[in-house]
Structure formats: C-alpha cells, structure tokens
Design an enzyme around this catalytic site. Structure first.
Site, short mmCIF file in Angstrom:
data_model
loop_
_atom_site.label_atom_id
_atom_site.label_comp_id
_atom_site.label_asym_id
_atom_site.label_seq_id
_atom_site.Cartn_x
_atom_site.Cartn_y
_atom_site.Cartn_z
N ASP A 173 0.30 -0.15 7.39
CA ASP A 173 -0.83 -0.38 6.47
C ASP A 173 -1.74 0.84 6.26
O ASP A 173 -2.96 0.71 6.19
CB ASP A 173 -1.66 -1.57 6.95
CG ASP A 173 -0.83 -2.84 7.14
OD1 ASP A 173 0.33 -2.86 6.72
OD2 ASP A 173 -1.36 -3.80 7.71
N LYS A 207 3.47 -7.37 3.06
CA LYS A 207 3.24 -8.53 3.92
C LYS A 207 1.86 -9.10 3.67
O LYS A 207 1.00 -8.43 3.12
CB LYS A 207 3.41 -8.16 5.40
CG LYS A 207 2.40 -7.12 5.89
CD LYS A 207 2.70 -6.70 7.32
CE LYS A 207 1.69 -5.71 7.84
NZ LYS A 207 0.35 -6.22 8.02
N CYS A 247 -3.74 -5.29 12.44
CA CYS A 247 -2.32 -5.23 12.10
C CYS A 247 -1.49 -4.40 13.08
O CYS A 247 -0.37 -4.78 13.41
CB CYS A 247 -2.14 -4.74 10.67
SG CYS A 247 -2.83 -5.91 9.45
#
Length: 171
Positions: free
Chosen positions: A12, A72, A100
């Site tokens: 991310d 996701k 995350c």
C-alpha cells in the site's frame, strides 16, 4: 535470508496515502532501494493497493518494480495468489505499519512464512504506531531488519557478480 527464497512485498505505498506518512519520502526511497536490488538479483516484487480507487495507485517512484499488483479492501493480505511457489521469505515494505503491514505480516507468519519487515521502509502517520507495530510483529514471529541488511544478505558475498551495482544503491 537469501535472494533465491525471497519475495519483496510492497504494501500500500500509494499516491494519496504516502504524503500523510511520517518520513514518507524516506520510506519510498528505501522501498525503491529494495525494488532496484530485487530487480538486479531476480527477487520477485509484488505489491498490494488498498482501495486504489480512493488511495490511488502505487507511487510513481515504485510503480515499475512490481511483477504483480493486487488490489484489496481487507487490511491484511493473505498469500492467495500473492506468494510465488518455492518462495518462503517475505520481505515487507509499506504503509501503514500498524494496519496493513502488520495485519499482512500476521497472516503470512501464521501461514508459516518467514516474514521480515524492513524497519526503514515502513511507515505510519504517527511514529508511535509504527514502533508498537514493529514490537507486535516481532512478538508474533516476524523479524525486523533494515534495507541495508536485506541487500547484503541477498548478496551474501562481495564476489557476487552484481555486488557493485547493488552497493551503488547505498550511496
């Protein structure tokens, strides 16, 4: 840790998220160092993107490295379709360390992978969140390393044919 067993996972590191991350430019620079070394040494590079329609794609400085980008919505990514067969060491960089990155590390460690979180290549908005995330990840079995540790362990020997190219990444 070896280049033959490793995968680099960029979690991310996205355009709209990274400006809010404490020392975000350093996190991106260290992730780029890892991405370049991985490319030179044949280590697969994978990336996740959390809700890319909201947080944008992976930052431009890293966009050329991943072989696979997995969008996701869950905070933790599991290994389904993410980890190539024969690779057991997951070297992680990303944001946010306490959300995350941590949840993905917990999933992967729970599935029996050797998880290595690169401390200088992960970040959170609040440095305290990052510190606690690294402590919790370590307690759950993840190893905490630095980008320089990764590069030298992947090389293993100063006679490695790519030593000079990888060593230049440290300057």
């Amino acid at each position: 840790m070896t280049a033959a067993n490793a995968v680099l996972l960029l979690v991310d590191l996205q355009q709209r998220l990274m400006p809010a991350i404490h020392d975000g430019d350093k996190v991106i620079a260290r992730a780029a160092r890892l991405g370049e070394a991985a490319t030179l040494l044949g280590v697969p590079v994978l990336a996740t993107e959390q809700a890319p329609e909201k947080l944008g794609p992976t930052v431009e400085q890293l966009a050329g490295y991943p072989h696979l980008v997995m969008p996701k919505t869950r905070f933790g990514a599991d290994e389904s379709g993410l980890v190539p067969p024969g690779r057991s060491e997951i070297v992680m960089s990303g944001a946010e360390a306490h959300v995350c990155v941590l949840q993905t590390a917990l999933h992967l460690a729970g599935d029996g992978h050797r998880v290595l979180i690169v401390a200088d290549a992960v970040g959170s908005r609040d440095p305290d969140d990052k510190a606690v995330a690294l402590e919790r990840a370590r307690a759950a079995g993840a190893e905490i390393v630095t980008s320089e540790m990764v590069l030298f362990e992947w090389l293993a020997d100063a006679r490695h044919p790519r030593f000079r190219e990888v060593h230049k990444l440290l300057k």
